[in-house]
Design an enzyme around this catalytic site. Structure first.
Site, PDB file in Angstrom:
ATOM      1  N   GLU A  97      46.717  29.460  44.142  1.00  0.00           N
ATOM      2  CA  GLU A  97      46.438  30.910  44.030  1.00  0.00           C
ATOM      3  C   GLU A  97      45.112  31.251  44.676  1.00  0.00           C
ATOM      4  O   GLU A  97      44.173  31.668  43.990  1.00  0.00           O
ATOM      5  CB  GLU A  97      46.323  31.307  42.563  1.00  0.00           C
ATOM      6  CG  GLU A  97      47.428  30.876  41.672  1.00  0.00           C
ATOM      7  CD  GLU A  97      46.947  30.787  40.227  1.00  0.00           C
ATOM      8  OE1 GLU A  97      45.734  30.874  39.967  1.00  0.00           O
ATOM      9  OE2 GLU A  97      47.808  30.647  39.372  1.00  0.00           O
TER      10      GLU A  97
ATOM     11  N   ARG B 267      27.970  40.635  44.634  1.00  0.00           N
ATOM     12  CA  ARG B 267      27.819  39.180  44.601  1.00  0.00           C
ATOM     13  C   ARG B 267      26.362  38.684  44.719  1.00  0.00           C
ATOM     14  O   ARG B 267      25.984  37.784  43.973  1.00  0.00           O
ATOM     15  CB  ARG B 267      28.695  38.511  45.669  1.00  0.00           C
ATOM     16  CG  ARG B 267      30.190  38.828  45.510  1.00  0.00           C
ATOM     17  CD  ARG B 267      31.087  37.947  46.360  1.00  0.00           C
ATOM     18  NE  ARG B 267      31.222  36.627  45.787  1.00  0.00           N
ATOM     19  CZ  ARG B 267      30.619  35.565  46.224  1.00  0.00           C
ATOM     20  NH1 ARG B 267      29.830  35.633  47.294  1.00  0.00           N
ATOM     21  NH2 ARG B 267      30.774  34.416  45.626  1.00  0.00           N
TER      22      ARG B 267
ATOM     23  N   CYS C 109      19.084  52.203  42.404  1.00  0.00           N
ATOM     24  CA  CYS C 109      17.786  52.307  41.742  1.00  0.00           C
ATOM     25  C   CYS C 109      17.580  51.259  40.655  1.00  0.00           C
ATOM     26  O   CYS C 109      17.476  51.573  39.463  1.00  0.00           O
ATOM     27  CB  CYS C 109      17.590  53.721  41.232  1.00  0.00           C
ATOM     28  SG  CYS C 109      17.226  54.805  42.609  1.00  0.00           S
TER      29      CYS C 109
HETATM   30  N1  LLP Z   1      43.497  31.897  40.052  1.00  0.00           N
HETATM   31  C1  LLP Z   1      42.879  32.308  38.930  1.00  0.00           C
HETATM   32  C2  LLP Z   1      43.548  32.161  37.646  1.00  0.00           C
HETATM   33  C3  LLP Z   1      41.595  32.854  39.007  1.00  0.00           C
HETATM   34  O1  LLP Z   1      40.978  33.249  37.895  1.00  0.00           O
HETATM   35  C4  LLP Z   1      40.962  32.979  40.270  1.00  0.00           C
HETATM   36  C5  LLP Z   1      39.628  33.560  40.379  1.00  0.00           C
HETATM   37  C6  LLP Z   1      41.657  32.585  41.418  1.00  0.00           C
HETATM   38  C7  LLP Z   1      42.919  32.031  41.264  1.00  0.00           C
HETATM   39  C8  LLP Z   1      41.083  32.718  42.809  1.00  0.00           C
HETATM   40  O2  LLP Z   1      39.956  31.948  43.007  1.00  0.00           O
HETATM   41  P1  LLP Z   1      39.277  31.879  44.455  1.00  0.00           P
HETATM   42  O3  LLP Z   1      40.261  31.309  45.416  1.00  0.00           O
HETATM   43  O4  LLP Z   1      38.951  33.277  44.859  1.00  0.00           O
HETATM   44  O5  LLP Z   1      38.078  31.024  44.287  1.00  0.00           O
HETATM   45  N2  LLP Z   1      33.959  37.239  41.452  1.00  0.00           N
HETATM   46  C9  LLP Z   1      33.635  35.857  41.694  1.00  0.00           C
HETATM   47  C10 LLP Z   1      34.836  34.977  41.702  1.00  0.00           C
HETATM   48  C11 LLP Z   1      35.618  35.075  40.424  1.00  0.00           C
HETATM   49  C12 LLP Z   1      36.866  34.276  40.476  1.00  0.00           C
HETATM   50  C13 LLP Z   1      37.741  34.639  39.352  1.00  0.00           C
HETATM   51  N3  LLP Z   1      38.983  33.963  39.368  1.00  0.00           N
HETATM   52  C14 LLP Z   1      32.873  35.731  43.017  1.00  0.00           C
HETATM   53  O6  LLP Z   1      32.674  36.743  43.684  1.00  0.00           O
HETATM   54  O7  LLP Z   1      32.438  34.625  43.371  1.00  0.00           O
END
Ligand code: LLP
Length: 410
Positions: A268, A307, A337
């Site tokens: 995913e 981020r 701000c």
């Molecule tokens: N599957 C599940 C169950 C997840 O919770 C996540 C991300 C993904 C897949 C995808 O993960 P990725 O391939 O994007 O690493 N906002 C944070 C990242 C939070 C990820 C949350 N879950 C950031 O900007 O680094």
């Protein structure tokens, strides 16, 4: 985005021209890059029956969802709203994994009605699910493997103190509930976090899956979540996808032989597919010299790209208006701000007021985490597709801030 004949371009389209046409701030995505990342993933796991379920949370614009669907992706939704977006974009229910955490049980009921694959991440809901659907509707189980991995504690989801998944040490309780209600467990799932560089983390997950899988005779897939790390700056450590692909498919295929049946191998990814494909364009509003620092102020900030302030994340910044200028030291700050640093102590080619800066790796968790803080409007989004920049979301207008508000007569 690449530098060609002295200009930054995406698929040959000058990025300064995109900024001029659509205004700033602006999110711009490169469809070619998204598709090539998707194809890389498919290729490295091609020795298994791999299914890529795009993590909608990373970037949920309908046109991006449609693009990935067109190229063969499924979808991973963590809220019923994301599931509806995926359906609207053309994903069929059986292509959508519904994997919420702490969502109301009514969302799971709705997802069952819609026909999605359901991923359950706590014992209480497993019991409720079993009591309600028994063997009539299958589900997958999200395990917590007690592995600490990922680039930042805030984005680590598989350690023992994380709220996600059912602990592997609670396997006896899982099995009690499964047997009590005769639940058909069609999949097992682990997602340990984001920004994972080590192949070993995924191989450890495999070991855990394989050690428990024999307790679940009805499996049709195993879902390794995501967490593939891409480069945010030159020389950054990344997941070695070829190494991972080779080793994981080998052990997965061996496991399938022992299990007695070919299963699907699910992932995913969010970041891997869309992070590098996106930039956030901002205009330099002011160059502010203090006795110690030269600040570059821009017409965006943590309201559009959270981020850097939320995770101390590094996002490379380029002055696309002056590609050949002399390098100077700046701290790039947003217009919000409170402390709003997009990049501290950066070398940028000389910056002048009115220049356009490109903030890189903004495709994943950029727009999708944007807000209206300071009553600022969220920006437009543009997709460069077939060498043409196309608007895929208009910028918000002031009326959008008023929408839904109820003004009391006072
Ligand atoms: N599957 C599940 C169950 C997840 O919770 C996540 C991300 C993904 C897949 C995808 O993960 P990725 O391939 O994007 O690493 N906002 C944070 C990242 C939070 C990820 C949350 N879950 C950031 O900007 O680094």
């Amino acid at each position: 985005m690449e530098l060609k004949d002295g200009h930054y371009v995406i698929q040959g389209v000058p990025v300064t021209a995109i900024a001029a046409q659509f205004g700033t701030p602006l999110y711009v995505y490169d469809a070619e890059k998204i598709v090539s990342q998707f194809n890389t993933l498919r290729m490295v796991f091609s020795n298994a029956d791999v299914k890529i379920k795009y993590a909608i949370k990373a970037l949920s614009n309908l046109s991006i969802l449609k693009l990935l669907h067109k190229h063969g992706a499924g979808a991973d939704a963590v809220s019923i709203q994301e599931a509806h977006l995926a359906l609207k974009a053309g994903f069929s229910p059986d292509e959508i994994m519904f994997s919420p955490n702490c969502a109301d049980f009514s969302e799971i009921e709705e997802a069952v009605k819609l026909g999605l694959t359901i991923n359950i991440d706590n014992l209480s809901y497993l019991k409720k699910f079993g009591a309600q659907y028994r063997s009539a509707y299958p589900c997958s189980i999200r395990l917590n493997p007690h592995i600490l991995a990922g680039g930042n504690y805030k984005i680590s989801t598989g350690h023992s103190e994380s709220k996600f998944g059912i602990s592997v040490h609670q396997l006896p309780q899982i099995l009690d509930i499964v047997n009590q209600y005769n639940i058909r467990v069609s999949g097992l799932h682990i997602h340990t976090g984001s920004d994972i560089t080590e192949t070993e983390v995924f191989l450890k997950m495999a070991e855990i899956f394989f050690s428990v899988a024999t307790d679940f005779p009805d499996l049709s897939f195993i879902d390794f979540g995501s967490g593939f790390k891409v480069a945010y700056k030159e020389g950054d450590a990344v997941t070695n996808m070829f190494d991972l692909g080779l080793k994981l498919t080998e052990s997965f295929n061996e496991f399938c032989r022992q299990y007695g049946r070919k299963l699907e191998l699910w992932f995913e990814p969010g970041k891997f597919l869309v992070s590098e494909a996106g930039i956030l364009l901002a205009k330099v509003t002011v160059v502010k010299n203090t006795p110690s620092i030269t600040f570059v102020g821009v017409n965006t900030g943590l309201n559009h790209l959270l981020r850097p302030m939320m995770y101390d994340a590094y996002h490379h910044i380029i002055n696309i208006s002056n590609p050949t200028g002399e390098d100077k030291q700046y701290t790039v700050v947003g217009y919000i701000c409170e402390t709003d640093t997009l990049g501290a102590d950066r070398k940028l080619s000389e910056v002048r007021e009115g220049d356009i800066l490109a903030i890189k790796n903004a495709g994943a968790y950029g727009f999708s985490m944007a807000s209206n803080y300071n009553s600022r409007l969220r920006p437009a989004e543009v997709l460069v597709l077939n060498n043409e920049a196309k608007l895929i979301r208009q910028a918000e207008r002031f009326e959008d801030l008023l929408d839904g508000q109820i003004e009391l007569v006072l």
